[in-house]
Structure formats: C-alpha cells, structure tokens
Scaffold this motif. Structure first.
Motif, PDB file in Angstrom:
ATOM      1  N   ARG A 178      26.308  -3.179  17.018  1.00  0.00           N
ATOM      2  CA  ARG A 178      26.040  -1.759  17.260  1.00  0.00           C
ATOM      3  C   ARG A 178      27.190  -0.905  16.732  1.00  0.00           C
ATOM      4  NH1 ARG A 178      25.408  -2.171  22.165  1.00  0.00           N
ATOM      5  NH2 ARG A 178      23.160  -2.433  22.131  1.00  0.00           N
ATOM      6  N   ALA A 179      28.418  -1.301  17.022  1.00  0.00           N
ATOM      7  CA  ALA A 179      29.589  -0.537  16.577  1.00  0.00           C
ATOM      8  C   ALA A 179      29.681  -0.506  15.055  1.00  0.00           C
ATOM      9  CB  ALA A 179      30.859  -1.137  17.178  1.00  0.00           C
ATOM     10  N   GLU A 180      29.385  -1.618  14.389  1.00  0.00           N
ATOM     11  CA  GLU A 180      29.413  -1.673  12.922  1.00  0.00           C
ATOM     12  C   GLU A 180      28.462  -0.633  12.331  1.00  0.00           C
ATOM     13  OE1 GLU A 180      31.149  -2.896   9.829  1.00  0.00           O
ATOM     14  OE2 GLU A 180      30.912  -4.824  10.831  1.00  0.00           O
ATOM     15  N   LEU A 181      27.269  -0.553  12.893  1.00  0.00           N
ATOM     16  CA  LEU A 181      26.267   0.370  12.370  1.00  0.00           C
ATOM     17  C   LEU A 181      26.586   1.820  12.745  1.00  0.00           C
ATOM     18  CD1 LEU A 181      23.092  -1.799  12.973  1.00  0.00           C
ATOM     19  CD2 LEU A 181      24.477  -1.591  10.894  1.00  0.00           C
ATOM     20  N   GLU A 182      27.110   2.034  13.920  1.00  0.00           N
ATOM     21  CA  GLU A 182      27.492   3.390  14.322  1.00  0.00           C
ATOM     22  C   GLU A 182      28.632   3.924  13.462  1.00  0.00           C
ATOM     23  OE1 GLU A 182      28.153   2.915  18.522  1.00  0.00           O
ATOM     24  OE2 GLU A 182      26.032   3.290  18.989  1.00  0.00           O
ATOM     25  N   ARG A 183      29.585   3.076  13.113  1.00  0.00           N
ATOM     26  CA  ARG A 183      30.682   3.500  12.228  1.00  0.00           C
ATOM     27  C   ARG A 183      30.164   3.952  10.864  1.00  0.00           C
ATOM     28  NH1 ARG A 183      33.386  -0.826  14.612  1.00  0.00           N
ATOM     29  NH2 ARG A 183      32.860  -2.215  12.888  1.00  0.00           N
ATOM     30  N   ALA A 184      29.034   3.400  10.442  1.00  0.00           N
ATOM     31  CA  ALA A 184      28.441   3.763   9.155  1.00  0.00           C
ATOM     32  C   ALA A 184      27.622   5.048   9.239  1.00  0.00           C
ATOM     33  CB  ALA A 184      27.569   2.619   8.643  1.00  0.00           C
ATOM     34  N   GLY A 185      27.496   5.623  10.421  1.00  0.00           N
ATOM     35  CA  GLY A 185      26.788   6.885  10.557  1.00  0.00           C
ATOM     36  C   GLY A 185      25.411   6.794  11.176  1.00  0.00           C
ATOM     37  N   PHE A 186      25.040   5.634  11.669  1.00  0.00           N
ATOM     38  CA  PHE A 186      23.757   5.517  12.356  1.00  0.00           C
ATOM     39  C   PHE A 186      23.918   6.014  13.786  1.00  0.00           C
ATOM     40  CE2 PHE A 186      23.257   2.575   8.864  1.00  0.00           C
ATOM     41  CZ  PHE A 186      21.970   2.857   8.439  1.00  0.00           C
ATOM     42  N   ALA A 187      23.021   6.906  14.192  1.00  0.00           N
ATOM     43  CA  ALA A 187      23.136   7.520  15.512  1.00  0.00           C
ATOM     44  C   ALA A 187      22.328   6.765  16.563  1.00  0.00           C
ATOM     45  CB  ALA A 187      22.682   8.975  15.447  1.00  0.00           C
ATOM     46  N   ALA A 188      21.157   6.323  16.202  1.00  0.00           N
ATOM     47  CA  ALA A 188      20.284   5.629  17.147  1.00  0.00           C
ATOM     48  C   ALA A 188      20.242   4.151  16.756  1.00  0.00           C
ATOM     49  CB  ALA A 188      18.890   6.231  17.120  1.00  0.00           C
ATOM     50  N   VAL A 189      20.969   3.325  17.493  1.00  0.00           N
ATOM     51  CA  VAL A 189      21.039   1.895  17.183  1.00  0.00           C
ATOM     52  C   VAL A 189      20.583   1.124  18.416  1.00  0.00           C
ATOM     53  CG1 VAL A 189      22.510  -0.040  16.509  1.00  0.00           C
ATOM     54  CG2 VAL A 189      23.005   2.260  15.632  1.00  0.00           C
ATOM     55  N   ARG A 190      19.587   0.285  18.229  1.00  0.00           N
ATOM     56  CA  ARG A 190      19.103  -0.573  19.312  1.00  0.00           C
ATOM     57  C   ARG A 190      19.269  -2.028  18.878  1.00  0.00           C
ATOM     58  NH1 ARG A 190      12.923  -1.165  20.368  1.00  0.00           N
ATOM     59  NH2 ARG A 190      13.303  -1.236  18.171  1.00  0.00           N
ATOM     60  N   VAL A 191      19.956  -2.816  19.690  1.00  0.00           N
ATOM     61  CA  VAL A 191      20.198  -4.224  19.372  1.00  0.00           C
ATOM     62  C   VAL A 191      19.547  -5.070  20.458  1.00  0.00           C
ATOM     63  CG1 VAL A 191      21.929  -6.016  18.956  1.00  0.00           C
ATOM     64  CG2 VAL A 191      22.380  -3.652  18.232  1.00  0.00           C
ATOM     65  N   SER A 192      18.809  -6.081  20.054  1.00  0.00           N
ATOM     66  CA  SER A 192      18.194  -7.003  21.002  1.00  0.00           C
ATOM     67  C   SER A 192      18.413  -8.435  20.518  1.00  0.00           C
ATOM     68  CB  SER A 192      16.701  -6.705  21.156  1.00  0.00           C
ATOM     69  OG  SER A 192      16.055  -6.786  19.906  1.00  0.00           O
TER      70      SER A 192
END
Length: 135
Positions: A107-121
């Motif tokens: 989640r943190a990797e994707l948020e650092r790239a600018g993704f705001a809505a990240v859901r991990v399952s």
C-alpha cells in the motif's frame, strides 16, 4: 492491449502489441493513455518498483485502475522450499524475487507513487497479495 516484458513472444491476437522492455523504466506511452494497468506477479522482480508504480500512475487516465499481484512476505520460505529444495517449480523464477511485500508495504509503495485509493487483500491462503489502486 499493450504489454511490456523483458522477454516477449508473438502477440496472441491481432489487437495486442507486445514490447520487449523493462517495466521499471519510462514507458513509451503518453500520459493518461490507459484505462487499466495490470502487474501480475511482476513487482517483486523489478529493480525499481517505485518507477514501475510511478509509470503506472502516469499512464492511467482519470478513473483508471492499477491491479497488482505479488507473493506475500509469508510466502518466501514456502516458495523457496518448493523451488530450491523440492524442485517442484523453477528455482530461477523464485530466486529472481528482489522483495516480498506485506499489505502495508505494498500500500505504501503505491501511495508514494501518487495513488490515493489503494485496497490490498490476500488470496491463495494468504500467501499472495492483490492490490487495486486508483489515482
């Protein structure tokens, strides 16, 4: 569709383009040109997952979706056992893994790239992760 990999064969259909290129380098696509980006069992193999995620974000249109799957950190000893020791799967594939993620680190990797809505399952007994991310 358009696909990128370091080793590509012939396209499976006339409407598919395959390019031999690393996915953790700038992609030859315009900004906001894709509705969907999939990285299925890819992010654990690249040298620069930050670049892969940033490029996915760059090429996604508003409302686009990134889908990522990767082995979970808990899978590492199992994958090494069934590949290196038991030889049930190709050891080269598993030994090429440069990292393993936990839900929070993916989640943190994707948020650092600018993704705001990240859901991990988790899936497959919790040994794999699936992330769905939107800009």
């Amino acid at each position: 569709g358009i696909g990128f990999d370091i080793d590509v064969g012939p396209p499976p259909a006339a409407n598919v383009q395959l390019h031999a290129q690393r996915v953790d380098t700038p992609l030859p696509l315009p900004d906001a040109s894709a509705d969907l980006v999939t990285c299925l069992a890819v992010i654990e193999h690249v040298d620069r997952p930050d670049v892969l995620a940033a490029e996915a974000r760059r090429i996604l249109r508003p409302g686009g979706v990134l889908v990522v799957t990767t082995p979970a950190a808990q899978a590492k000893p199992i994958l090494e056992l069934i590949s290196v020791r038991l030889r049930l799967i190709d050891p080269a594939e598993i030994l090429d893994h440069k990292r393993y993620y936990r839900p929070s680190t993916l989640r943190a990797e994707l948020e650092r790239a600018g993704f705001a809505a990240v859901r991990v399952s988790r899936f497959e007994l919790g040994l794999n992760l699936a992330a769905v991310a939107r800009p």
